[in-house]
Structures are given as C-alpha cells and as structure tokens.
Design an enzyme around this catalytic site. Structure first.
Site, PDB file in Angstrom:
ATOM      1  N   ASP A  67       0.813  -1.208   0.000  1.00  0.00           N
ATOM      2  CA  ASP A  67       0.000   0.000   0.000  1.00  0.00           C
ATOM      3  C   ASP A  67       0.850   1.262   0.000  1.00  0.00           C
ATOM      4  OD1 ASP A  67       0.953  -0.388   2.579  1.00  0.00           O
ATOM      5  OD2 ASP A  67      -1.003  -0.816   3.437  1.00  0.00           O
ATOM      6  N   ASN A 134      -7.266  -3.154  14.367  1.00  0.00           N
ATOM      7  CA  ASN A 134      -8.674  -3.380  13.998  1.00  0.00           C
ATOM      8  C   ASN A 134      -8.825  -4.551  13.012  1.00  0.00           C
ATOM      9  OD1 ASN A 134      -7.731  -2.366  11.602  1.00  0.00           O
ATOM     10  ND2 ASN A 134      -8.991  -0.530  11.578  1.00  0.00           N
ATOM     11  N   HIS A 136      -7.112  -4.883  10.132  1.00  0.00           N
ATOM     12  CA  HIS A 136      -6.855  -4.601   8.704  1.00  0.00           C
ATOM     13  C   HIS A 136      -5.571  -5.277   8.232  1.00  0.00           C
ATOM     14  CE1 HIS A 136      -4.610  -0.552   9.620  1.00  0.00           C
ATOM     15  NE2 HIS A 136      -3.713  -1.443   9.263  1.00  0.00           N
ATOM     16  N   GLU A 141      -9.620  -2.063   5.311  1.00  0.00           N
ATOM     17  CA  GLU A 141     -10.199  -1.724   6.608  1.00  0.00           C
ATOM     18  C   GLU A 141     -11.455  -2.551   6.880  1.00  0.00           C
ATOM     19  OE1 GLU A 141      -8.484  -0.096   8.572  1.00  0.00           O
ATOM     20  OE2 GLU A 141      -8.066   1.975   8.018  1.00  0.00           O
TER      21      GLU A 141
HETATM   22  C1  GLP Z   1      -0.421   0.024   8.697  1.00  0.00           C
HETATM   23  C2  GLP Z   1      -0.207  -0.659   7.330  1.00  0.00           C
HETATM   24  C3  GLP Z   1      -0.296  -2.146   7.450  1.00  0.00           C
HETATM   25  C4  GLP Z   1       0.377  -2.581   8.739  1.00  0.00           C
HETATM   26  C5  GLP Z   1      -0.456  -2.122   9.894  1.00  0.00           C
HETATM   27  C6  GLP Z   1       0.161  -2.372  11.252  1.00  0.00           C
HETATM   28  O1  GLP Z   1      -1.251   1.115   8.666  1.00  0.00           O
HETATM   29  N1  GLP Z   1      -1.047  -0.206   6.274  1.00  0.00           N
HETATM   30  O2  GLP Z   1       0.269  -2.757   6.311  1.00  0.00           O
HETATM   31  O3  GLP Z   1       0.505  -3.968   8.783  1.00  0.00           O
HETATM   32  O4  GLP Z   1      -0.898  -0.808   9.741  1.00  0.00           O
HETATM   33  O5  GLP Z   1       1.147  -1.449  11.533  1.00  0.00           O
HETATM   34  P1  GLP Z   1       2.250  -1.647  12.662  1.00  0.00           P
HETATM   35  O6  GLP Z   1       3.140  -2.712  12.180  1.00  0.00           O
HETATM   36  O7  GLP Z   1       2.960  -0.317  12.750  1.00  0.00           O
HETATM   37  O8  GLP Z   1       1.522  -1.999  13.898  1.00  0.00           O
END
Ligand code: GLP
Length: 239
Positions: A67, A134, A136, A141
């Site tokens: 993304d 959450n 995702h 989402e």
């Molecule tokens: C982000 C990304 C995801 C990631 C997730 C968890 O916003 N879009 O690809 O896996 O949220 O993030 P983190 O690893 O900082 O907890």
C-alpha cells in the site's frame, strides 16, 4: 493457517527473516509482497545484515508493497516509498521494487495499473503482512464487504489514531491510501503474517479463531491454503 508463538518480538523477526531468506535462496527470482509499519522493521534489519555479510543476494528479487498513502509527497519521510528505501531498498540489491503511486493524477487507473503489474510478473510468491489492531491487512479496513483488487480506500478513524504516532498529529495522517485488495493478497502463493504486542491480541483472536467476516479483514486468511502466522506472547495472549 499455522500459528507459531515466540517469547518475544526479536524471535519473531528472526523466524520471519529465516523464512524470507529461505524463499530467496530456494527461488532467487522470487516475487515478494512487502509490508510497512513498525512490525517488519526488525525483519528487514536482519535481511540487510545477511545481505551485507554476502549471504543473501537480492539481484533476482522483485518486490511489490501492499500500500501507499494518497497525497503524501513521495519524499515525505512517512511515505511508504521513503520507509522502504530507508529500511530495505537502499541497502540491498533488489532487481526491481514497486509501490502504488499515491500521487497519481488518476487514482483509479493507478489501482488497475498496479494490479496488472503484479499479474504480469507472474504473481507474488510470498506475501509478508502485518495486522492493524482493527484487523486490517494492507489498508483493507473493516467494513461490510471484502474488496477484491487493488483499490482506493478511506482510512478508518482507528487507523488514523494508530498511525498518528508516525506524524506530528492525527491531522497530518493522510485520509486515503491505495492498497492491494483482499483478492490480490489471497492470490499470493504463500502468506507470512507477523504480529507483536497486546494491542494486536484481539485482532489476532478474530483472525485465528473467529468466523470469516469483513469486520475483521484478516479473518479471510483462514481461507488461504498456505498461511504462516508468527506471534509474540502478547499478540497471542487471547488465543
Ligand atoms: C499500517 C499498514 C499495514 C500494517 C499495519 C500495522 O497502517 N497499512 O500494512 O501492517 O498498519 O502497523 P504496525 O506494524 O505499525 O503496527
């Protein structure tokens, strides 16, 4: 879905780096799907170390990121392209690396172009994933349905809150992103999901034990035949 629980986050990173390294050694022209966020940073560090020691050669490897934020200048230090350059791309010898362009004039066309580009390489061999608190994956989402292909998505308030730690304030977190869709992710031959910390425990519980529901997008991974989940004890604490 195979779930492994480790004592701490550094052991998760060690195991993840081993799986990714084995993939590259087994198939030097691998196509890898990559993730951003805090979760994979220590894994990337280990891969960089292996490369610098001359153990791991990325010269045949192509990568696609999950993304990218919409509207954030690509040289902003929190854009996902900047993140990837910092943690991996500028430190290893990848053949090619791609992210969606969150500043494309026509975002719908960009989504289609990205999806087609992935398909044209023959698809992703191994997709690395984190998970949002959450549920995702990528920026898919929680919602009322699963979105199949690469798509333009609105970030939920909970994701904006979770990601504000990377910005000066919540106001500065972009409101939209381009993300691989659920179908794009499920098309990977193999999936490796990492989760660390108590704040992921509930999402992990839904993913591993809950029904498949778009309210927790990660739950769909139960439908994929080759998913490995690596957790620390905190992320596994509700299982
Ligand atoms: C982000 C990304 C995801 C990631 C997730 C968890 O916003 N879009 O690809 O896996 O949220 O993030 P983190 O690893 O900082 O907890």
């Amino acid at each position: 879905m195979i779930v492994h629980v480790f004592g701490d986050a550094s052991q998760v990173a060690k195991a993840a780096a081993s799986i990714l390294s084995a993939q590259i050694l087994r198939k030097p022209d691998s196509v890898l799907g990559l993730a951003t966020g805090a979760t994979p940073v220590a894994t990337y560090e280990r891969l960089v170390k292996l490369h610098k020691k001359g153990i791991l050669d990325f010269s045949g490897v192509t990568t696609f990121n999950l993304d990218e934020y919409v509207g954030l200048p690509s040289d902003h230090q929190e854009s996902y392209i900047s993140f990837m350059k910092r943690h991996l791309f500028d430190q290893v010898n990848l053949k090619a690396s791609y992210l969606p362009d969150g500043n494309a004039k026509d975002l719908a066309a960009e989504c289609q172009r990205y999806e087609e580009l992935i398909t044209s390489t023959g698809g992703i061999d191994l997709q690395l994933l984190g998970i949002g608190s959450n549920g995702h994956i990528g920026f898919n989402e929680p919602g009322d349905n699963f979105v199949f292909g690469t798509n333009l998505t609105d970030l939920t308030q909970s994701t904006i809150e979770a990601n504000k730690r990377f910005f000066d304030s919540a106001d500065q977190v972009p409101r939209q992103a381009i993300s691989m869709g659920i179908g794009t992710i499920l098309s990977a031959q193999e999936i490796l999901l990492l989760a660390m910390g108590k704040n992921k425990a509930e999402a992990v519980l839904g993913m591993v034990r809950g029904d498949i529901t778009p309210k927790n997008p990660s739950s769909i991974l139960k439908g994929h035949p080759r998913v490995t989940v690596l957790l620390d004890e905190d992320a596994a604490s509700l299982l």
